[in-house]
Design a protein around this motif. Structure first.
Motif, PDB file in Angstrom:
ATOM      1  N   MET A   1       0.826  -1.191   0.000  1.00 61.64           N
ATOM      2  CA  MET A   1       0.000   0.000   0.000  1.00 61.64           C
ATOM      3  C   MET A   1       0.870   1.254   0.000  1.00 61.64           C
ATOM      4  SD  MET A   1      -3.045   0.960  -0.046  1.00 61.64           S
ATOM      5  CE  MET A   1      -4.136   2.262   0.355  1.00 61.64           C
ATOM      6  N   LYS A   2       1.991   1.199   0.741  1.00 61.83           N
ATOM      7  CA  LYS A   2       2.880   2.359   0.775  1.00 61.83           C
ATOM      8  C   LYS A   2       3.445   2.651  -0.605  1.00 61.83           C
ATOM      9  CE  LYS A   2       4.374   1.800   5.550  1.00 61.83           C
ATOM     10  NZ  LYS A   2       5.519   1.567   6.428  1.00 61.83           N
ATOM     11  N   THR A   3       3.771   1.586  -1.346  1.00 63.42           N
ATOM     12  CA  THR A   3       4.327   1.757  -2.686  1.00 63.42           C
ATOM     13  C   THR A   3       3.317   2.437  -3.600  1.00 63.42           C
ATOM     14  OG1 THR A   3       5.642  -0.225  -2.386  1.00 63.42           O
ATOM     15  CG2 THR A   3       5.373   0.555  -4.633  1.00 63.42           C
ATOM     16  N   PHE A   4       2.073   2.028  -3.491  1.00 66.51           N
ATOM     17  CA  PHE A   4       1.020   2.626  -4.309  1.00 66.51           C
ATOM     18  C   PHE A   4       0.881   4.111  -4.002  1.00 66.51           C
ATOM     19  CE2 PHE A   4      -3.441   3.912  -4.742  1.00 66.51           C
ATOM     20  CZ  PHE A   4      -3.574   3.782  -6.113  1.00 66.51           C
ATOM     21  N   LEU A   5       0.836   4.447  -2.725  1.00 68.10           N
ATOM     22  CA  LEU A   5       0.697   5.852  -2.335  1.00 68.10           C
ATOM     23  C   LEU A   5       1.895   6.673  -2.772  1.00 68.10           C
ATOM     24  CD1 LEU A   5      -0.871   5.465   1.214  1.00 68.10           C
ATOM     25  CD2 LEU A   5      -2.006   6.112  -0.909  1.00 68.10           C
ATOM     26  N   LEU A   6       3.087   6.083  -2.683  1.00 65.77           N
ATOM     27  CA  LEU A   6       4.283   6.773  -3.155  1.00 65.77           C
ATOM     28  C   LEU A   6       4.189   7.015  -4.658  1.00 65.77           C
ATOM     29  CD1 LEU A   6       7.112   7.900  -2.650  1.00 65.77           C
ATOM     30  CD2 LEU A   6       7.991   5.601  -3.023  1.00 65.77           C
ATOM     31  N   GLY A   7       3.727   6.027  -5.394  1.00 66.49           N
ATOM     32  CA  GLY A   7       3.557   6.188  -6.837  1.00 66.49           C
ATOM     33  C   GLY A   7       2.556   7.276  -7.187  1.00 66.49           C
ATOM     34  N   ALA A   9       1.813   9.868  -5.306  1.00 65.83           N
ATOM     35  CA  ALA A   9       2.421  11.149  -4.942  1.00 65.83           C
ATOM     36  C   ALA A   9       3.437  11.594  -5.994  1.00 65.83           C
ATOM     37  CB  ALA A   9       3.085  11.050  -3.574  1.00 65.83           C
ATOM     38  N   VAL A  10       4.288  10.680  -6.425  1.00 61.34           N
ATOM     39  CA  VAL A  10       5.290  11.014  -7.444  1.00 61.34           C
ATOM     40  C   VAL A  10       4.596  11.391  -8.748  1.00 61.34           C
ATOM     41  CG1 VAL A  10       7.131  10.068  -8.884  1.00 61.34           C
ATOM     42  CG2 VAL A  10       7.130   9.649  -6.430  1.00 61.34           C
ATOM     43  N   GLY A  11       3.594  10.647  -9.132  1.00 62.20           N
ATOM     44  CA  GLY A  11       2.844  10.967 -10.347  1.00 62.20           C
ATOM     45  C   GLY A  11       2.186  12.329 -10.271  1.00 62.20           C
ATOM     46  N   TYR A  12       1.644  12.651  -9.133  1.00 63.69           N
ATOM     47  CA  TYR A  12       1.005  13.951  -8.949  1.00 63.69           C
ATOM     48  C   TYR A  12       2.021  15.078  -9.094  1.00 63.69           C
ATOM     49  CZ  TYR A  12      -1.426  17.859  -6.848  1.00 63.69           C
ATOM     50  OH  TYR A  12      -1.980  19.086  -6.627  1.00 63.69           O
ATOM     51  N   GLY A  19       3.235  19.400 -16.489  1.00 60.74           N
ATOM     52  CA  GLY A  19       2.041  19.538 -17.313  1.00 60.74           C
ATOM     53  C   GLY A  19       1.469  18.179 -17.676  1.00 60.74           C
ATOM     54  N   ARG A  20       0.242  18.184 -18.077  1.00 57.83           N
ATOM     55  CA  ARG A  20      -0.482  16.947 -18.348  1.00 57.83           C
ATOM     56  C   ARG A  20       0.127  16.147 -19.505  1.00 57.83           C
ATOM     57  NH1 ARG A  20      -3.900  13.512 -15.711  1.00 57.83           N
ATOM     58  NH2 ARG A  20      -4.719  12.145 -17.289  1.00 57.83           N
ATOM     59  N   GLU A  21       0.566  16.830 -20.549  1.00 60.96           N
ATOM     60  CA  GLU A  21       1.115  16.112 -21.705  1.00 60.96           C
ATOM     61  C   GLU A  21       2.381  15.352 -21.329  1.00 60.96           C
ATOM     62  OE1 GLU A  21       1.653  18.856 -24.877  1.00 60.96           O
ATOM     63  OE2 GLU A  21      -0.474  19.345 -24.961  1.00 60.96           O
ATOM     64  N   ARG A  22       3.254  15.982 -20.593  1.00 61.79           N
ATOM     65  CA  ARG A  22       4.499  15.325 -20.174  1.00 61.79           C
ATOM     66  C   ARG A  22       4.196  14.167 -19.234  1.00 61.79           C
ATOM     67  NH1 ARG A  22       9.137  13.195 -21.156  1.00 61.79           N
ATOM     68  NH2 ARG A  22      10.627  13.365 -19.480  1.00 61.79           N
ATOM     69  N   TYR A  23       3.239  14.361 -18.328  1.00 60.26           N
ATOM     70  CA  TYR A  23       2.840  13.300 -17.406  1.00 60.26           C
ATOM     71  C   TYR A  23       2.334  12.082 -18.184  1.00 60.26           C
ATOM     72  CZ  TYR A  23       0.115  10.690 -14.023  1.00 60.26           C
ATOM     73  OH  TYR A  23      -0.409   9.692 -13.264  1.00 60.26           O
ATOM     74  N   ARG A  28       3.127   6.545 -20.336  1.00 58.81           N
ATOM     75  CA  ARG A  28       3.255   5.632 -21.479  1.00 58.81           C
ATOM     76  C   ARG A  28       4.613   4.935 -21.484  1.00 58.81           C
ATOM     77  NH1 ARG A  28       0.691   9.823 -24.146  1.00 58.81           N
ATOM     78  NH2 ARG A  28       2.669  10.586 -24.980  1.00 58.81           N
ATOM     79  N   VAL A  29       5.671   5.689 -21.234  1.00 55.81           N
ATOM     80  CA  VAL A  29       7.015   5.107 -21.222  1.00 55.81           C
ATOM     81  C   VAL A  29       7.134   4.080 -20.098  1.00 55.81           C
ATOM     82  CG1 VAL A  29       9.448   5.614 -20.785  1.00 55.81           C
ATOM     83  CG2 VAL A  29       8.134   7.071 -22.327  1.00 55.81           C
ATOM     84  N   TYR A  30       6.619   4.417 -18.916  1.00 56.44           N
ATOM     85  CA  TYR A  30       6.668   3.491 -17.780  1.00 56.44           C
ATOM     86  C   TYR A  30       5.935   2.190 -18.109  1.00 56.44           C
ATOM     87  CZ  TYR A  30       5.219   1.282 -13.466  1.00 56.44           C
ATOM     88  OH  TYR A  30       4.943   0.355 -12.502  1.00 56.44           O
ATOM     89  N   ARG A  31       4.752   2.296 -18.653  1.00 56.58           N
ATOM     90  CA  ARG A  31       3.962   1.095 -18.958  1.00 56.58           C
ATOM     91  C   ARG A  31       4.617   0.255 -20.036  1.00 56.58           C
ATOM     92  NH1 ARG A  31      -1.908   3.972 -18.604  1.00 56.58           N
ATOM     93  NH2 ARG A  31      -2.021   3.936 -16.333  1.00 56.58           N
TER      94      ARG A  31
END
Length: 55
Positions: A1-7, A9-12, A19-23, A28-31
């Motif tokens: 659960m901590k890993t998910f929350l960290l992910g 937070a980092v994504g946010y 910006g949204r486009e870079r995010y 996409r690159v991560y997946r």
């Protein structure tokens, strides 16, 4: 659960700073990397080795 929350937070943070486009590009690159057969093979080997070490 901590890993998910960290992910989340980092994504946010990355999303708000770049910006949204870079995010979306980073997601996409991560997946693509996560689903790559070579990465999956290495992950399987690591899981197997770690599973064998548990007592």
């Amino acid at each position: 659960m901590k890993t998910f929350l960290l992910g989340v937070a980092v994504g946010y943070v990355l999303g708000t700073r770049a910006g949204r486009e870079r995010y979306d590009e980073l997601v996409r690159v991560y997946r693509r990397l996560k689903d790559h057969p070579a990465v999956q093979g290495v992950a399987g080997v690591v899981r197997a080795k770690l599973g064998g070490q548990e007592a």
